[in-house]
Write an enzyme that holds these catalytic residues in place. Structure first.
Site, PDB file in Angstrom:
ATOM      1  CB  SER A  16     -22.914  15.435 -54.897  1.00 58.73           C
ATOM      2  OG  SER A  16     -24.277  15.452 -54.546  1.00 58.73           O
TER       3      SER A  16
ATOM      4  CG  ASP B 291     -25.227  16.478 -57.756  1.00 57.26           C
ATOM      5  OD1 ASP B 291     -24.141  15.950 -58.057  1.00 57.26           O
ATOM      6  OD2 ASP B 291     -25.820  16.264 -56.679  1.00 57.26           O
TER       7      ASP B 291
END
Length: 298
Positions: A55, A167
């Site tokens: 991320s 993610d």
């Protein structure tokens, strides 16, 4: 002059025969703290020979892997906000597109391939259709970072090779395991989620990001120093939308990492003078740079 001295120290650390791998966790806006952590390592003369990011950590890891200076990362961090890392792209799978994240990475390092990085780089994402962890070690950097930073629900999944990806924090928020194939002697993880607290939800984005944080914290067991040296910056009171507190975040990341430098150095010595570490050191110093490798048992 200072830059050359830092590079010289890094070269010296690499000559010790110890490979230091760095894992950078997710964290959205608080991911800016990673910039302070990297600066602390560089100032201490600790070389980073491989790196993995999830991320927000994937963005900073990409900068490190492609040699982006601290100053450039800090300068860009001052301009970040949710509005310039997302664009309207509503579909039945998400509210917005995170294409601007890819554009940001392209502006920093160019339209490059992961395998062309100066040091080995791994970027973690999640296949939203299977729940499987996807680790990118080659391919287009911008696409991999977009996938790794794609907050589910808020952003439309990123499609790569027929897979819809979101993610990476869902499956591995602190990507220590993703460092293993790169064979670092020491793994150092910067965990931005350990001390962070939830903030009151005041928008749809807050609801999505708080839900995501609860999911990550509840499903991922906290790594310990048995997994490597873990740095846990104190981020209580920060939200994952606190882009305007950039200087504070960099300072906290820097301080927390500086405090762990002695532990990293102790671990480096222990690895260097372990039987396999000492053989590697002697081989690189006096031989042809090769030593017998332990066979993987799987």
């Amino acid at each position: 002059m200072n830059r050359n001295r830092k590079e010289s120290k890094n070269d010296k650390k690499r000559e010790s025969g110890v490979k230091i791998g760095l894992a950078l966790s997710g964290g959205s806006a608080v991911g800016i703290a990673h910039v302070g952590a990297v600066r602390a390592l560089r100032e201490a003369g600790i070389g980073i020979s491989c790196i993995a990011g999830t991320s927000a950590g994937a963005v900073v890891a990409s900068c490190v892997a492609f040699g982006v200076p601290d100053e450039k990362m800090i300068e860009l961090s001052r301009k970040l906000s949710w509005s310039n890392v997302s664009s309207f792209g509503y579909s039945k799978l998400g509210l917005n597109s995170n294409r601007p994240v890819g554009d940001l990475v392209k502006k920093l390092v160019g339209d490059v391939l992961i395998e062309d990085a100066l040091i080995p780089l791994a970027i973690v994402a999640t296949d939203i259709d299977t729940g499987e962890k996807t680790v990118f070690r080659k391919g287009k950097l911008t696409e991999a970072v977009m996938a790794s930073t794609c907050i589910p629900g808020y952003f439309v999944p990123v499609e790569i090779d027929g897979r819809r990806l979101v993610d990476g924090g869902i499956v591995e928020n602190l990507p220590l395991a993703s460092l293993r194939p790169m064979r670092p002697g020491i793994r150092v993880g910067i965990d931005l989620g350990y001390w962070r607290t939830l903030q009151k939800a005041n928008s749809v984005l807050d609801v999505i990001t708080n839900s995501y944080s609860i999911l990550v914290d509840g499903q991922v067991s906290a790594p310990s120093d048995r997994d490597g040296i873990i740095v846990r910056p104190h981020l209580e009171g920060f939200s994952i939308s606190d882009f305007k507190r950039m200087d504070e975040l960099i300072g906290i990341g820097y301080k927390a990492t500086r405090e762990r430098i002695p532990a990293i150095r102790r671990h480096a010595l222990a690895v260097r003078f372990s039987p396999i570490g000492f053989l590697r050191f002697l081989s690189r110093r006096f031989g042809n740079g090769t030593v017998p490798r332990k066979k993987n048992r799987s």
